[in-house]
Design a protein around this motif. Sequence first.
Motif, short mmCIF file in Angstrom:
data_model
loop_
_atom_site.label_atom_id
_atom_site.label_comp_id
_atom_site.label_asym_id
_atom_site.label_seq_id
_atom_site.Cartn_x
_atom_site.Cartn_y
_atom_site.Cartn_z
N LEU A 287 14.26 -10.27 26.91
CA LEU A 287 14.70 -8.89 26.69
C LEU A 287 16.17 -8.81 26.31
CD1 LEU A 287 12.85 -6.99 29.56
CD2 LEU A 287 12.30 -7.01 27.13
N ARG A 288 16.92 -9.84 26.67
CA ARG A 288 18.36 -9.86 26.37
C ARG A 288 18.61 -9.72 24.87
NH1 ARG A 288 21.91 -12.77 23.22
NH2 ARG A 288 24.02 -12.50 24.02
N ASN A 289 17.93 -10.53 24.08
CA ASN A 289 18.13 -10.47 22.63
C ASN A 289 17.65 -9.16 22.03
OD1 ASN A 289 19.28 -12.96 22.65
ND2 ASN A 289 17.50 -14.04 21.79
N LYS A 290 16.60 -8.61 22.65
CA LYS A 290 16.08 -7.34 22.14
C LYS A 290 17.03 -6.19 22.41
CE LYS A 290 11.23 -8.58 22.11
NZ LYS A 290 9.88 -8.28 22.59
N ILE A 291 17.92 -6.40 23.41
CA ILE A 291 19.00 -5.41 23.65
C ILE A 291 20.12 -5.67 22.64
CG2 ILE A 291 20.88 -4.76 25.21
CD1 ILE A 291 18.63 -3.76 26.67
N MET A 292 20.50 -6.94 22.52
CA MET A 292 21.65 -7.28 21.68
C MET A 292 21.40 -6.96 20.20
SD MET A 292 23.76 -8.03 23.97
CE MET A 292 25.27 -8.87 23.49
N ASN A 293 20.13 -7.11 19.75
CA ASN A 293 19.87 -6.72 18.35
C ASN A 293 19.34 -5.29 18.25
OD1 ASN A 293 17.12 -6.79 18.97
ND2 ASN A 293 16.74 -8.76 18.02
N ARG A 294 19.40 -4.58 19.37
CA ARG A 294 19.07 -3.14 19.44
C ARG A 294 17.59 -2.83 19.26
NH1 ARG A 294 24.25 -3.79 17.95
NH2 ARG A 294 25.82 -2.15 18.22
N GLU A 295 16.76 -3.87 19.30
CA GLU A 295 15.31 -3.65 19.11
C GLU A 295 14.74 -2.67 20.14
OE1 GLU A 295 13.14 -7.40 18.55
OE2 GLU A 295 11.34 -6.35 19.23
N LEU A 296 15.20 -2.79 21.40
CA LEU A 296 14.67 -1.91 22.45
C LEU A 296 15.09 -0.46 22.26
CD1 LEU A 296 14.80 -3.76 25.90
CD2 LEU A 296 13.06 -3.83 24.13
N PHE A 297 16.04 -0.25 21.37
CA PHE A 297 16.51 1.12 21.13
C PHE A 297 16.14 1.61 19.72
CE2 PHE A 297 19.39 -0.72 24.31
CZ PHE A 297 19.21 0.20 25.34
N THR A 298 15.28 0.84 19.08
CA THR A 298 14.89 1.22 17.72
C THR A 298 13.41 1.60 17.66
OG1 THR A 298 16.54 -0.33 16.88
CG2 THR A 298 14.95 0.52 15.29
N TYR A 299 13.16 2.80 17.25
CA TYR A 299 11.78 3.27 17.08
C TYR A 299 11.41 3.14 15.61
CZ TYR A 299 8.09 6.81 16.50
OH TYR A 299 6.93 7.47 16.17
N VAL A 300 10.31 2.45 15.38
CA VAL A 300 9.85 2.34 14.00
C VAL A 300 8.66 3.28 13.86
CG1 VAL A 300 9.01 0.79 12.19
CG2 VAL A 300 10.59 -0.07 13.93
N CYS A 301 8.84 4.29 13.06
CA CYS A 301 7.78 5.31 12.91
C CYS A 301 6.55 4.68 12.28
CB CYS A 301 8.28 6.47 12.07
SG CYS A 301 7.00 7.69 11.74
N PRO A 302 5.36 4.79 12.95
CA PRO A 302 4.15 4.17 12.40
C PRO A 302 3.65 4.89 11.15
CG PRO A 302 3.64 5.43 14.38
CD PRO A 302 5.13 5.47 14.22
N HIS A 303 4.13 6.10 10.91
CA HIS A 303 3.66 6.88 9.76
C HIS A 303 4.51 6.63 8.51
CE1 HIS A 303 1.24 8.85 12.79
NE2 HIS A 303 2.36 9.08 13.48
N CYS A 304 5.84 6.74 8.67
CA CYS A 304 6.68 6.62 7.48
C CYS A 304 7.57 5.37 7.51
CB CYS A 304 7.54 7.87 7.28
SG CYS A 304 8.87 8.06 8.49
N LYS A 305 7.43 4.56 8.59
CA LYS A 305 8.15 3.27 8.72
C LYS A 305 9.68 3.41 8.86
CE LYS A 305 4.23 1.21 8.21
NZ LYS A 305 3.47 1.35 9.44
N GLN A 306 10.13 4.63 9.05
CA GLN A 306 11.56 4.86 9.23
C GLN A 306 12.04 4.21 10.55
OE1 GLN A 306 13.15 7.18 7.06
NE2 GLN A 306 15.14 7.26 8.03
N ASN A 307 13.22 3.57 10.52
CA ASN A 307 13.81 3.02 11.75
C ASN A 307 14.78 4.05 12.35
OD1 ASN A 307 12.51 0.70 11.02
ND2 ASN A 307 14.26 -0.61 11.48
N ILE A 308 14.54 4.38 13.61
CA ILE A 308 15.39 5.39 14.24
C ILE A 308 15.96 4.83 15.54
CG2 ILE A 308 15.38 7.68 15.33
CD1 ILE A 308 12.70 7.72 13.21
N VAL A 309 17.28 4.90 15.68
CA VAL A 309 17.91 4.44 16.91
C VAL A 309 17.76 5.52 17.97
CG1 VAL A 309 20.08 3.72 18.01
CG2 VAL A 309 19.54 2.95 15.70
#
Length: 229
Positions: A34-56
């Motif tokens: 989980l450490r890397n997923k915090i450091m690369n912000r993955e845990l704070f990034t929502y990828v919209c399943p409909h339009c694929k937009q990345n939202i922090v």
Amino acid sequence: MSMSKIVNISCPACKKEGEFEIWESVNVTLQPELRNKIMNRELFTYVCPHCKQNIVVAYSCLYHDMEKKFMVYLINKDEEKDKLLNVEDEQMQKILKEYRVRIVPGVSTLVEKVGIFESGLDDQTVELCKAFLYNQFTESKPSNPLLAIYFGGMNEEQNGLEFYFISEKEDPCMTVFPRNMYEEMLNDLKKSKFYNPSEMEVNSQWAKTALFGGVFSKNNPENTEKKDK
Ligand SMILES: [Zn+2]
């Protein structure tokens, strides 16, 4: 233990709903992945399943490193601070004796704090380095407002600390702050009344207070001299 829950969010781009996992606490000693997923912000990034937009998505999250003994609390809303952190609490008192506990307002500052503590640095001194660089930058480039400075890791080659400048009119740039200057500042800070490893909010505001309070004044008379523009 790490804790997460699933929430519904609506995409700001396409307005459709989707599910997103929110982590209330992350223990990187028990779940190192989980450490890397915090450091690369993955845990704070929502990828919209409909339009694929990345939202922090910023949300309150406790980062816990049992090995290096620190906790960084991202508190998304100011009103949650008192609810989540009761300093009077007996258990909290115990934690504060053993751990460095910090409160940060956003994802970038969370990532920065983790980097500082993992590099074995004192974050109060790092804030003082940033205040020094901030003044240097604004004096040399008065027409280019500086928006933020972030610690970005150690630079072994040049034996110093890397800092990134985010300014209004230029691309982000990096500078290396000499390690020996950092050590000198740390020594001076430790002699002053401002050194406090239990201080929970160590940020630019804290650095300002320490500098105006004369954290370096006894050791460095140059600091009290006023410069004429
Ligand atoms: Zn969408």
